[in-house]
Enzyme design. Structure first.
Site, mmCIF file in Angstrom:
data_model
loop_
_atom_site.group_PDB
_atom_site.id
_atom_site.type_symbol
_atom_site.label_atom_id
_atom_site.label_comp_id
_atom_site.label_asym_id
_atom_site.label_seq_id
_atom_site.Cartn_x
_atom_site.Cartn_y
_atom_site.Cartn_z
ATOM 1 N N SER A 117 102.314 127.768 7.212
ATOM 2 C CA SER A 117 102.389 129.225 7.260
ATOM 3 C C SER A 117 101.029 129.889 7.315
ATOM 4 O O SER A 117 100.936 131.079 7.593
ATOM 5 C CB SER A 117 103.139 129.751 6.025
ATOM 6 N N CYS A 118 99.954 129.142 7.062
ATOM 7 C CA CYS A 118 98.629 129.768 6.978
ATOM 8 C C CYS A 118 97.617 128.959 7.757
ATOM 9 O O CYS A 118 97.406 127.787 7.469
ATOM 10 C CB CYS A 118 98.188 129.876 5.522
ATOM 11 N N GLY A 119 96.982 129.605 8.724
ATOM 12 C CA GLY A 119 96.036 128.903 9.569
ATOM 13 C C GLY A 119 94.628 128.895 9.037
ATOM 14 O O GLY A 119 93.745 128.262 9.614
#
Length: 292
Positions: A117-119
């Site tokens: 969900s988080c790059g």
């Protein structure tokens, strides 16, 4: 390549009081360790498939490379304890850069884990996240018709083959504005991974910078998606949902056009609206209240 979907028996509950058990298709999420010249760089949770594109796009996003000739090869590898119960060795990918290309700086190394969900999770500081692109998207003179841009989400959806089975994946697509062609569609459990796969496809096909293109995404626009578009030289980023405040700020500084809520025949253009030709040149009265 690993499985894109898995089957699991679920209990379907409906309000009419009829409960049924049935098999359901689930999107697969597995870790991918990215190495460069044998040294671990990052681990990301992803949907298996197009792993080389994902890794190549990740290196573009991190500013390690920006041309196709800087990427040499990639091999899936394994060793004791890496095969899993099914004996796969596809969750570790080792990249080789072209001779003379500098290896990634320790300053950009992650804590070797990035969630789907988080790059940008795991980076040392917000200053390290905002990379300097090799391409200036502000100078791109691209113009796109609003009616064409409004059609991109549906065209992206038509290309979401795994989403159609599972309902559980993000997607990103690249459109050529001049020809209207859909160049590539990629899906992943992570929205940032889907974009990295698109950028990696372009790098491996020696298409960077991606001038004259629109990046269409299936969800919201976060900071890292703006960063990835800028690093690949993409001048317009379109989304079916909203951008964040930090995404808008970065887009303004970079000269990137961001359009959100592109659905149902309308859109909100947050930055560089000069690139989008509206059907009418007569502006509607400004709204004085409400949000959106």
């Amino acid at each position: 390549m690993g499985r894109l979907t898995a089957s699991r028996r679920v209990t379907r509950i409906t309000l009419d009081g009829v409960n049924r058990q049935r098999p359901d298709a689930i999107a697969v999420e597995e870790p991918l360790e990215i190495r460069v010249a044998g040294s671990p760089l990052s681990v990301t949770m992803r949907t298996p498939g197009h792993d080389v594109e994902l890794a190549a796009g990740f290196l573009v996003s991190e500013g390690v490379i920006h041309r196709g000739d800087q990427f040499s090869r990639a091999i899936h590898c394994g060793g004791p304890g890496t095969g899993g119960e099914d004996g796969n060795t596809y969750n570790i990918l080792d990249l080789t850069l072209a001779p003379g290309v500098a290896l990634p700086s320790p300053d950009i190394a992650r804590n070797f884990y990035t969630t789907s969900s988080c790059g940008v999770c795991g980076t040392a500081s917000i200053e390290a996240v905002e990379k300097v692109s090799s391409y200036d998207v502000a100078e791109d003179g691209i113009r796109v018709e609003a009616v064409d841009l409004a059609a991109y989400p549906d065209r992206l959806r038509e290309g979401q083959k795994v989403f159609a089975k599972t309902g559980g994946l993000h997607a990103a697509a690249l459109f050529d504005v001049e020809t209207g062609a859909l160049l590539v569609v990629r899906e992943d459990v992570g929205r940032h991974n889907a974009v990295d796969k698109v950028v990696g496809w372009a790098l491996l096909d020696d298409r960077l910078p991606l001038r004259g293109t629109v990046l269409q995404v299936s969800g919201r626009v976060s900071f890292e998606l703006v960063q990835k578009a800028v690093m690949a030289g993409i001048p317009i980023l379109s989304a079916v949902s909203a951008p964040s405040s930090l995404a808008i700020e970065l887009a303004e500084r970079a000269g990137l056009t961001v359009a959100g809520f592109v659905r149902g025949g309308s859109m909100n253009v947050y930055t560089r609206p000069d690139r989008i030709r509206a059907p009418s040149t007569t502006p509607a009265p400004a709204e004085t209240s409400g949000v959106r």
